[in-house]
Design a protein around this motif. Structure first.
Motif, PDB file in Angstrom:
ATOM      1  N   LYS A 142       0.831  -1.207   0.000  1.00 47.50           N
ATOM      2  CA  LYS A 142       0.000   0.000   0.000  1.00 47.50           C
ATOM      3  C   LYS A 142       0.867   1.259   0.000  1.00 47.50           C
ATOM      4  O   LYS A 142       0.569   2.239  -0.702  1.00 47.50           O
ATOM      5  N   ARG A 143       1.956   1.246   0.777  1.00 50.30           N
ATOM      6  CA  ARG A 143       2.860   2.409   0.799  1.00 50.30           C
ATOM      7  C   ARG A 143       3.484   2.630  -0.578  1.00 50.30           C
ATOM      8  O   ARG A 143       3.642   3.771  -1.032  1.00 50.30           O
ATOM      9  N   GLU A 190       0.861   4.205  -2.814  1.00 48.52           N
ATOM     10  CA  GLU A 190       0.734   5.635  -2.508  1.00 48.52           C
ATOM     11  C   GLU A 190       1.870   6.433  -3.142  1.00 48.52           C
ATOM     12  O   GLU A 190       1.672   7.543  -3.660  1.00 48.52           O
ATOM     13  N   LYS A 191       3.053   5.849  -3.125  1.00 48.28           N
ATOM     14  CA  LYS A 191       4.220   6.531  -3.672  1.00 48.28           C
ATOM     15  C   LYS A 191       4.131   6.672  -5.183  1.00 48.28           C
ATOM     16  O   LYS A 191       4.411   7.740  -5.745  1.00 48.28           O
ATOM     17  N   ASP A 203      -2.261   9.960  -1.042  1.00 47.22           N
ATOM     18  CA  ASP A 203      -2.483   9.064   0.089  1.00 47.22           C
ATOM     19  C   ASP A 203      -3.779   8.267  -0.027  1.00 47.22           C
ATOM     20  O   ASP A 203      -3.923   7.207   0.584  1.00 47.22           O
ATOM     21  N   ASP A 204      -4.725   8.792  -0.791  1.00 46.51           N
ATOM     22  CA  ASP A 204      -6.037   8.155  -0.908  1.00 46.51           C
ATOM     23  C   ASP A 204      -6.032   7.111  -2.023  1.00 46.51           C
ATOM     24  O   ASP A 204      -6.478   7.357  -3.146  1.00 46.51           O
TER      25      ASP A 204
END
Length: 461
Positions: A240-241, A244-245, A250-251
């Motif tokens: 997930k990180r 996001e990157k 972030d959503d």
């Protein structure tokens, strides 16, 4: 073929996110895997028409070409041994792509890309230093392993890293690199054919090591895709990180949830090849065979692999040797145009425009051959130039449509539960068709003569 769990935009799903520098750079590096396929395809035709290469490995073809003055223009290079040198690569690609599917699924897209680069590098070096036909063929088989791995893993990597709304443009980058590789190969052959002795073809073959090195070094710094991390059972928070990157926001919860669900669904499919035979999947089965088959029956590999051979037979004049790189130059430019408009114009319209363009140009070339090129002699300079222009237009039609879309559309239309089987069939049919055409074209040209172009001209339909 590994399961591609990237979300299908045709289902109407849209996620938050933007095109980030990480995604752009990663996709540029991964797409450079197309340089391998493009360079090898482009360089092979030039090398197999070099006299020093023929004298060393195919002396029978060289003697026939030089001493048999009664031989038809269309039969100068008709040799099953020579065509085996070309088609052996595609057989190796076919086998390697299925092995690559397991590596890509169990260990990730990045290791598969690196393995492909290393195998291609070894094949390039072995081919460049070859002293006998056995070394040459083994090197060719290693090149096929490299292409099989990269052609399986790179399109998957691009589709999973790219934002859904820009997937067409990013995926077209793979075919753009194929075009760039072909262009570099044409320019390399143009320079090395003037070198005396064996160094000309050796340099051409050894230069294939450069794109392999670029891919290997670049791939070491690539991030794995979030899809692959989830599929391999890694910590979901890590995946997930990374998502996001690469999306720059972030959503990403909605897209992440769908990726997890898609991964779980793909693991539940035990017999995808059995499932694809069900009646409800018949359209997808037909497309997984028809698209790659007709992509090859357009005759593109004939132009890529045998353009130098055809020019030598038709033009018979070294003053026309400067035309060799032109089709590659214009074709590469048109691939860039296609990547910019593919998400705006739609796939069907681009398929139709490209198909009509290829049909008209192939039929016209065949007509010129029938009227102006006999069994012996050469065409006039004016018709030589016209044929080159038509080949350039034909190449633009392919690289605008069937070239990039042949890989893109097949990654979009398959439901998740059969995607692994459908993609395996797609890649297998592509390489099998390439091998079949590569092995039979010179014999076809010798027997059908100008009608060969009529055959390929109708092929896209």
């Amino acid at each position: 073929m590994a399961v591609a769990v990237a979300i299908n935009t045709s289902e109407g799903l849209q996620y938050n996110g933007k095109v980030t520098w990480l995604v752009t750079l990663s996709c540029i590096i991964a797409a450079s895997g197309g340089l391998l396929f493009g360079y090898d395809t482009g360089v092979t035709g030039g090398v197999t028409s070099m006299e020093s290469f023929l004298k060393k490995f195919f002396p029978g073809v060289y003697i026939q070409m030089k001493e048999d003055t009664n031989l038809s223009n269309y039969c100068k290079f008709d040799s099953q041994l020579l065509t085996s040198f070309t088609s052996s690569l595609y057989i190796s690609c076919l086998i390697a792509s299925f092995l690559a599917a397991t590596v890509t699924r169990d260990y990730g897209r990045k290791p598969s890309i690196i393995i492909g680069g290393v195998a291609f590098l070894a094949g390039a070096v072995l081919g460049g230093v070859a002293e006998n036909i056995y070394m040459l063929i083994i090197g060719r088989l290693l090149l096929g392993v490299g292409i099989g791995f990269t052609n399986q893993s790179v399109p998957l990597y691009l589709s999973e890293m790219a934002p859904p709304q820009s997937r067409g443009a990013f995926s077209s980058g793979f075919h753009l690199c194929i075009g760039i590789g072909g262009l570099v190969a044409s320019l390399t052959n143009y320079g090395t054919e003037k070198i005396k002795g064996d160094w000309g073809w050796r340099i051409s073959l050894l230069m294939a090591a450069l794109p392999a090195l670029v891919l290997i070094v670049g791939a070491l710094f690539l991030p794995e895709t979030p899809n692959s991390l989830i599929q391999q059972g890694h910590d979901h928070e890590k995946a997930k990180r990374l998502l996001e990157k690469i999306r720059g926001i972030d959503d990403v919860q909605e897209e992440f949830n769908d990726l997890v669900a898609a991964s779980e669904a793909s693991k539940a499919i035990k017999h995808p090849f059995k499932n694809i035979l069900e009646r409800k999947y018949r359209p997808q089965l037909v497309m997984s065979v028809a698209i790659p088959f007709f992509q090859q029956v357009t005759g593109i590999n004939v132009i890529r692999l045998r353009s130098n051979t055809l020019y030598d037979n038709w033009f018979r004049s070294k003053c026309f040797s400067y035309v060799y790189p032109y089709p590659s130059i214009v074709a590469t430019s048109m691939t860039a145009v296609s990547s910019l408009v593919v998400d705006k114009l739609g796939r069907r319209a681009i398929f139709q425009v490209g198909g009509i363009t290829m049909f008209i140009t192939q039929m016209t070339i065949g007509g010129i051959m029938a009227a102006k090129l006999g069994e012996h002699g050469a065409m006039s300079p004016g018709y030589n130039i016209l044929v080159v222009v038509l080949i350039c237009i034909y190449s633009c039609g392919f690289t605008f449509s069937w070239g990039p879309l042949g890989w893109l559309v097949t990654s979009e239309i398959f439901p998740l539960e059969i995607r692994s089987a459908a993609q395996s069939i797609n890649v297998g049919v592509n390489f099998f068709s390439s091998a079949l055409i590569g092995q039979t074209f010179l014999a076809m040209l010798c027997h059908l003569k100008y009608a060969s172009f009529f055959f390929f001209g109708r092929g896209w339909r």
